[in-house]
Motif scaffolding. Structure first.
Motif, PDB file in Angstrom:
ATOM      1  N   GLN A   1     -11.663   1.499  -7.492  1.00  0.00           N
ATOM      2  CA  GLN A   1     -12.262   1.093  -6.216  1.00  0.00           C
ATOM      3  C   GLN A   1     -13.394   2.023  -5.809  1.00  0.00           C
ATOM      4  O   GLN A   1     -14.341   1.610  -5.184  1.00  0.00           O
ATOM      5  CB  GLN A   1     -11.213   1.156  -5.112  1.00  0.00           C
ATOM      6  CG  GLN A   1      -9.953   0.442  -5.442  1.00  0.00           C
ATOM      7  CD  GLN A   1      -8.919   0.622  -4.334  1.00  0.00           C
ATOM      8  OE1 GLN A   1      -9.248   1.059  -3.242  1.00  0.00           O
ATOM      9  NE2 GLN A   1      -7.692   0.272  -4.613  1.00  0.00           N
TER      10      GLN A   1
ATOM     11  N   HIS B   1      -4.341  -6.517  -5.760  1.00  0.00           N
ATOM     12  CA  HIS B   1      -4.009  -6.769  -4.355  1.00  0.00           C
ATOM     13  C   HIS B   1      -3.992  -8.263  -4.078  1.00  0.00           C
ATOM     14  O   HIS B   1      -3.295  -8.724  -3.206  1.00  0.00           O
ATOM     15  CB  HIS B   1      -5.006  -6.054  -3.435  1.00  0.00           C
ATOM     16  CG  HIS B   1      -4.873  -4.570  -3.537  1.00  0.00           C
ATOM     17  ND1 HIS B   1      -5.714  -3.816  -4.305  1.00  0.00           N
ATOM     18  CD2 HIS B   1      -3.963  -3.708  -3.018  1.00  0.00           C
ATOM     19  CE1 HIS B   1      -5.344  -2.550  -4.237  1.00  0.00           C
ATOM     20  NE2 HIS B   1      -4.278  -2.451  -3.471  1.00  0.00           N
TER      21      HIS B   1
ATOM     22  N   SER C   1       0.834  -1.201   0.000  1.00  0.00           N
ATOM     23  CA  SER C   1       0.000   0.000   0.000  1.00  0.00           C
ATOM     24  C   SER C   1       0.877   1.262   0.000  1.00  0.00           C
ATOM     25  O   SER C   1       1.839   1.342   0.761  1.00  0.00           O
ATOM     26  CB  SER C   1      -0.883  -0.033   1.246  1.00  0.00           C
ATOM     27  OG  SER C   1      -1.703   1.075   1.235  1.00  0.00           O
TER      28      SER C   1
HETATM   29  N1  LIG Z   1      -3.641  13.256  -4.336  1.00  0.00           N
HETATM   30  C1  LIG Z   1      -2.521  13.029  -3.683  1.00  0.00           C
HETATM   31  N2  LIG Z   1      -1.826  14.045  -3.171  1.00  0.00           N
HETATM   32  C2  LIG Z   1      -0.668  13.838  -2.509  1.00  0.00           C
HETATM   33  N3  LIG Z   1      -0.141  12.628  -2.295  1.00  0.00           N
HETATM   34  C3  LIG Z   1      -0.783  11.560  -2.767  1.00  0.00           C
HETATM   35  C4  LIG Z   1      -2.013  11.690  -3.484  1.00  0.00           C
HETATM   36  N4  LIG Z   1      -2.430  10.447  -3.832  1.00  0.00           N
HETATM   37  C5  LIG Z   1      -1.511   9.587  -3.363  1.00  0.00           C
HETATM   38  N5  LIG Z   1      -0.517  10.238  -2.724  1.00  0.00           N
HETATM   39  C6  LIG Z   1       0.685   9.649  -2.137  1.00  0.00           C
HETATM   40  O1  LIG Z   1       1.398   8.979  -3.156  1.00  0.00           O
HETATM   41  C7  LIG Z   1       1.922   7.747  -2.707  1.00  0.00           C
HETATM   42  C8  LIG Z   1       1.455   6.626  -3.633  1.00  0.00           C
HETATM   43  O2  LIG Z   1       0.052   6.474  -3.512  1.00  0.00           O
HETATM   44  P1  LIG Z   1      -0.797   5.504  -4.434  1.00  0.00           P
HETATM   45  O3  LIG Z   1      -2.228   5.742  -4.140  1.00  0.00           O
HETATM   46  O4  LIG Z   1      -0.336   5.628  -5.813  1.00  0.00           O
HETATM   47  O5  LIG Z   1      -0.358   4.081  -3.864  1.00  0.00           O
HETATM   48  P2  LIG Z   1      -0.952   2.658  -4.167  1.00  0.00           P
HETATM   49  O6  LIG Z   1       0.218   1.766  -4.411  1.00  0.00           O
HETATM   50  O7  LIG Z   1      -1.977   2.718  -5.241  1.00  0.00           O
HETATM   51  O8  LIG Z   1      -1.633   2.318  -2.770  1.00  0.00           O
HETATM   52  P3  LIG Z   1      -2.914   1.405  -2.416  1.00  0.00           P
HETATM   53  O9  LIG Z   1      -2.546   0.018  -2.764  1.00  0.00           O
HETATM   54  O10 LIG Z   1      -3.049   1.584  -0.950  1.00  0.00           O
HETATM   55  O11 LIG Z   1      -4.066   1.944  -3.187  1.00  0.00           O
HETATM   56  C9  LIG Z   1       1.464   7.598  -1.279  1.00  0.00           C
HETATM   57  O12 LIG Z   1       2.548   7.967  -0.446  1.00  0.00           O
HETATM   58  C10 LIG Z   1       0.327   8.578  -1.121  1.00  0.00           C
HETATM   59  O13 LIG Z   1       0.325   9.117   0.179  1.00  0.00           O
END
Ligand SMILES: Nc1ncnc2c1ncn2[C@@H]1O[C@H](COP(=O)(O)OP(=O)(O)OP(=O)(O)O)[C@@H](O)[C@H]1O
Length: 616
Positions: free
Chosen positions: A455, A567, A409
């Motif tokens: 999602q 996931h 995540s």
């Molecule tokens: N809109 C946003 N503004 C600032 N930071 C963000 C934003 N969206 C995501 N992040 C940050 O970017 C990073 C990557 O997030 P992302 O949602 O791409 O991860 P993910 O691998 O898809 O996670 P998950 O499996 O939990 O959905 C994280 O550290 C998150 O806090």
């Protein structure tokens, strides 16, 4: 009709702060020029007739009080003979001027009505145009703007602040009409006695300085009011949107306190602004009384003894001055009101500014179909300048293949996928589609060929049918039905009270997580996308739902290029390529089997999920 002002005049107008402040609003008038001109013509004509009306009343009084005296004349031959009938008998003159009073009154009332009508129409049209402009601006902005801005702020700008600005238009109309009357009165006073007019003007100038300092206070209070209103709407909106969490955490008291605080702030700010506004008219009237005494003193002590002014002249001067006072007071009140709208002006102006916001550059190439591959070449990305979320991404997504993104995540899977529909643009590096930079394509044409099943699918307040066919025009009933069938959604839709006509969303039936996802799949299917982004649900679904969704996703994926954020590893075993991301970097990529053999990160995840499934 297009009025082009000469360049020096335009430069002068642009240089004045008034024009600079209000240009972004005044330029809207070009869209409803006729309405604005009619509003001005009718209101001005009504004001002119008011002047004539007063003159005719004077003529009536004159005829009644002094029937044998010389009739009042304007000196304009035809007007005196044909309109005022100066050569006729006293009774005829009385009849004539009474009829004129009646006629001008009726005409003035009619014109006042039309003037008001057009002022309102112009006012509401301005509101309509401004809200459309704000909406267009919101449409054009990059998604990053929305992630940084509270929804409440934007809702407040689109509603309250735009509304305040339209109210300011009414005040501007007051300036226009009352201002012209003021000029007319000032001119006539100047003609009666320039000495008295000079001293009046000086005293009024002093009054203006006093009022201006009050206006400063009002302006400041108005900024505070806008800020408080923004906060108030945000708190209310968050409470309503988050009501389930509020109730689940028994946070009613906490939310009540937040709402009370916000309301209190708004109350205090509005009261402060109104209190300063309320001071303007009494101050204006108080000073005006001093002015009156000053004039009387000057007249009786200097002008009349010196023979520079006749008592009759003084009386007429005072008569006009007394009529002018309320107009002056109204104008001060209008200035105060205009100052109280400053907060709203700057709020909307700030939102409409383009120089401090990020826009996506739109390309010209029409995207029709992916021919070869999507390539990420050394892509970096960060939501803000300080934090880089994706580092040096080098990835090729081949046409017709399934590419799965895996990682813990926060690894950056969603962020990486979001770069393909251009929700955001890379901060470094480039993304190519068939060798052409993504930014060269027309965004709309690209997004039309792309579907995201995520999602958090948003369900609109509309029927099931309209939700599946969202934003599509002229959709075949059968196509919607077929999409629902392939998405395994038909069964539950048919069980809904009104089938495809059932209203969903806030005021309709609420769907379960699994149902929502199947609806999203039907939505994507109907669009027949070329590229598909699947963001798998993290929340656990029951095994039946999961099987149904898995089945429909497989149908949806057939013959398309798929980027799947997974996931559960079980869903990606058959992927053509698996990409393992960690902390925004690609650690491994290859087929599932290849990566397992490498005994790297995927192998660890595989082991972990295996253990978990054995435990459960
Ligand atoms: N809109 C946003 N503004 C600032 N930071 C963000 C934003 N969206 C995501 N992040 C940050 O970017 C990073 C990557 O997030 P992302 O949602 O791409 O991860 P993910 O691998 O898809 O996670 P998950 O499996 O939990 O959905 C994280 O550290 C998150 O806090």
């Amino acid at each position: 009709m297009h009025i082009k002002l000469p360049t020096p005049v335009r430069n002068f107008l642009v240089a004045t702060s008034f024009w600079k402040e209000y240009y972004f609003i005044l330029r809207e008038f070009k869209h409803f020029r006729q309405i604005a001109i009619l509003a001005a013509v009718f209101t001005l004509s009504a004001a002119v007739l008011e002047g004539f009306g007063v003159g005719f009343i004077l003529a009536v009084l004159h005829s009644v009080l002094n029937p044998n005296a010389k009739p009042i004349q304007t000196g304009v031959g035809w007007f005196d003979v044909w309109i005022l009938a100066v050569n006729a008998s006293a009774s005829e003159r009385l009849f004539r001027s009474s009829a004129l009073v009646l006629l001008t009154t009726l005409l003035r009332l009619g014109l006042t009505y039309l003037g008001r009508l057009y002022v309102f129409t112009a006012q509401y049209t301005l509101g309509y145009r401004l809200s459309l402009r704000v909406f267009e601006q919101l449409q054009a902005l990059s998604l990053s703007f929305f992630t940084k801005t509270r929804a409440g702020n934007l809702v407040n700008s689109l509603t309250s602040e735009v509304n305040q600005i339209t109210m300011a238009f009414d005040v501007l109309a007051t300036f226009f009409t009352r201002g012209s009357t003021l000029i007319a009165y000032t001119l006539s006073m100047f003609m009666l006695s320039w000495q008295l007019m000079l001293i009046t003007a000086m005293l009024f100038g002093l009054l203006s300085v006093g009022i201006t300092s009050l206006l400063g206070q009002i302006r400041e209070a108005s900024f505070a009011t806008t800020k408080a209103r923004r906060w108030y709407v945000s708190v209310a909106l968050e409470f309503i949107n988050g009501i389930r969490t509020v109730q689940a955490f028994a946070a009613q008291d906490f939310e009540r306190k937040r709402f009370q605080d916000a309301s209190l702030q708004l109350l205090q700010a509005s009261t402060k602004s109104r209190a300063a506004q309320a001071l303007v008219e009494p101050v204006s009237e108080g000073i005006a009384t001093f002015i009156l005494f000053g004039i009387l003193f000057l007249a009786f002590a200097v002008l009349i003894p010196n023979g520079q002014l006749q008592p009759a002249g003084l009386l007429t001067f005072l008569f006009v001055l007394l009529r002018l006072m309320p107009i002056r007071r109204q104008l001060d009140g209008a200035r105060a009101k205009l100052s109280s709208f400053q907060g709203s002006f700057s709020n909307v102006k700030e939102l409409l500014r383009t120089d401090n916001k990020t826009y996506l550059r739109n390309g010209k190439l029409q995207f029709s179909k992916l021919q070869r591959a999507i390539e990420f070449v050394s892509v970096d990305f960060g939501y803000d300048k300080k934090h880089t979320v994706l580092h040096n991404i080098k990835l090729t997504i081949n046409r017709g293949e399934m590419t799965a993104l895996v990682g813990s995540s926060g690894a950056g899977k969603t962020t990486l996928a979001d770069l393909i529909p251009r929700f955001y643009d890379p901060t470094q590096g480039q993304i190519f589609i068939d060798g052409i930079d993504l930014q060269e394509y027309d965004i709309k044409s690209l997004r039309r060929k792309l579907a995201v099943v995520s999602q958090d699918t948003f369900i609109f307040n509309a029927s099931v049918r309209d939700n599946i066919a969202y934003a599509l025009e002229e959709v075949d009933e059968e196509a919607v039905w077929e999409a629902a069938r392939l998405a395994n959604a038909l069964e539950f839709i048919q069980k809904l009270p009104e089938g495809f006509d059932t209203q969903l969303g806030e005021r309709g039936v609420r769907l379960s997580g699994g149902q929502r996802q199947r609806l999203a799949i039907a939505r994507a299917l109907l669009r027949d996308p070329d590229i598909l982004i699947l963001d798998e649900a993290t929340s656990a679904l029951d095994s039946v739902s999961e099987r149904l969704i898995q089945e429909s996703l497989e149908k949806l994926s057939q013959g398309r290029t798929v980027i799947a954020i997974a996931h559960r590893l079980s869903t990606i075993v058959r992927a053509d390529k698996v990409v393992v991301l960690e902390q925004g970097r690609i650690l491994e990529q290859g087929t599932y089997q290849e990566l397992l053999q490498q005994r790297g990160n995927l192998w660890k995840y595989h082991q972990m999920q295996h253990e978990v499934s054995q435990l459960s």
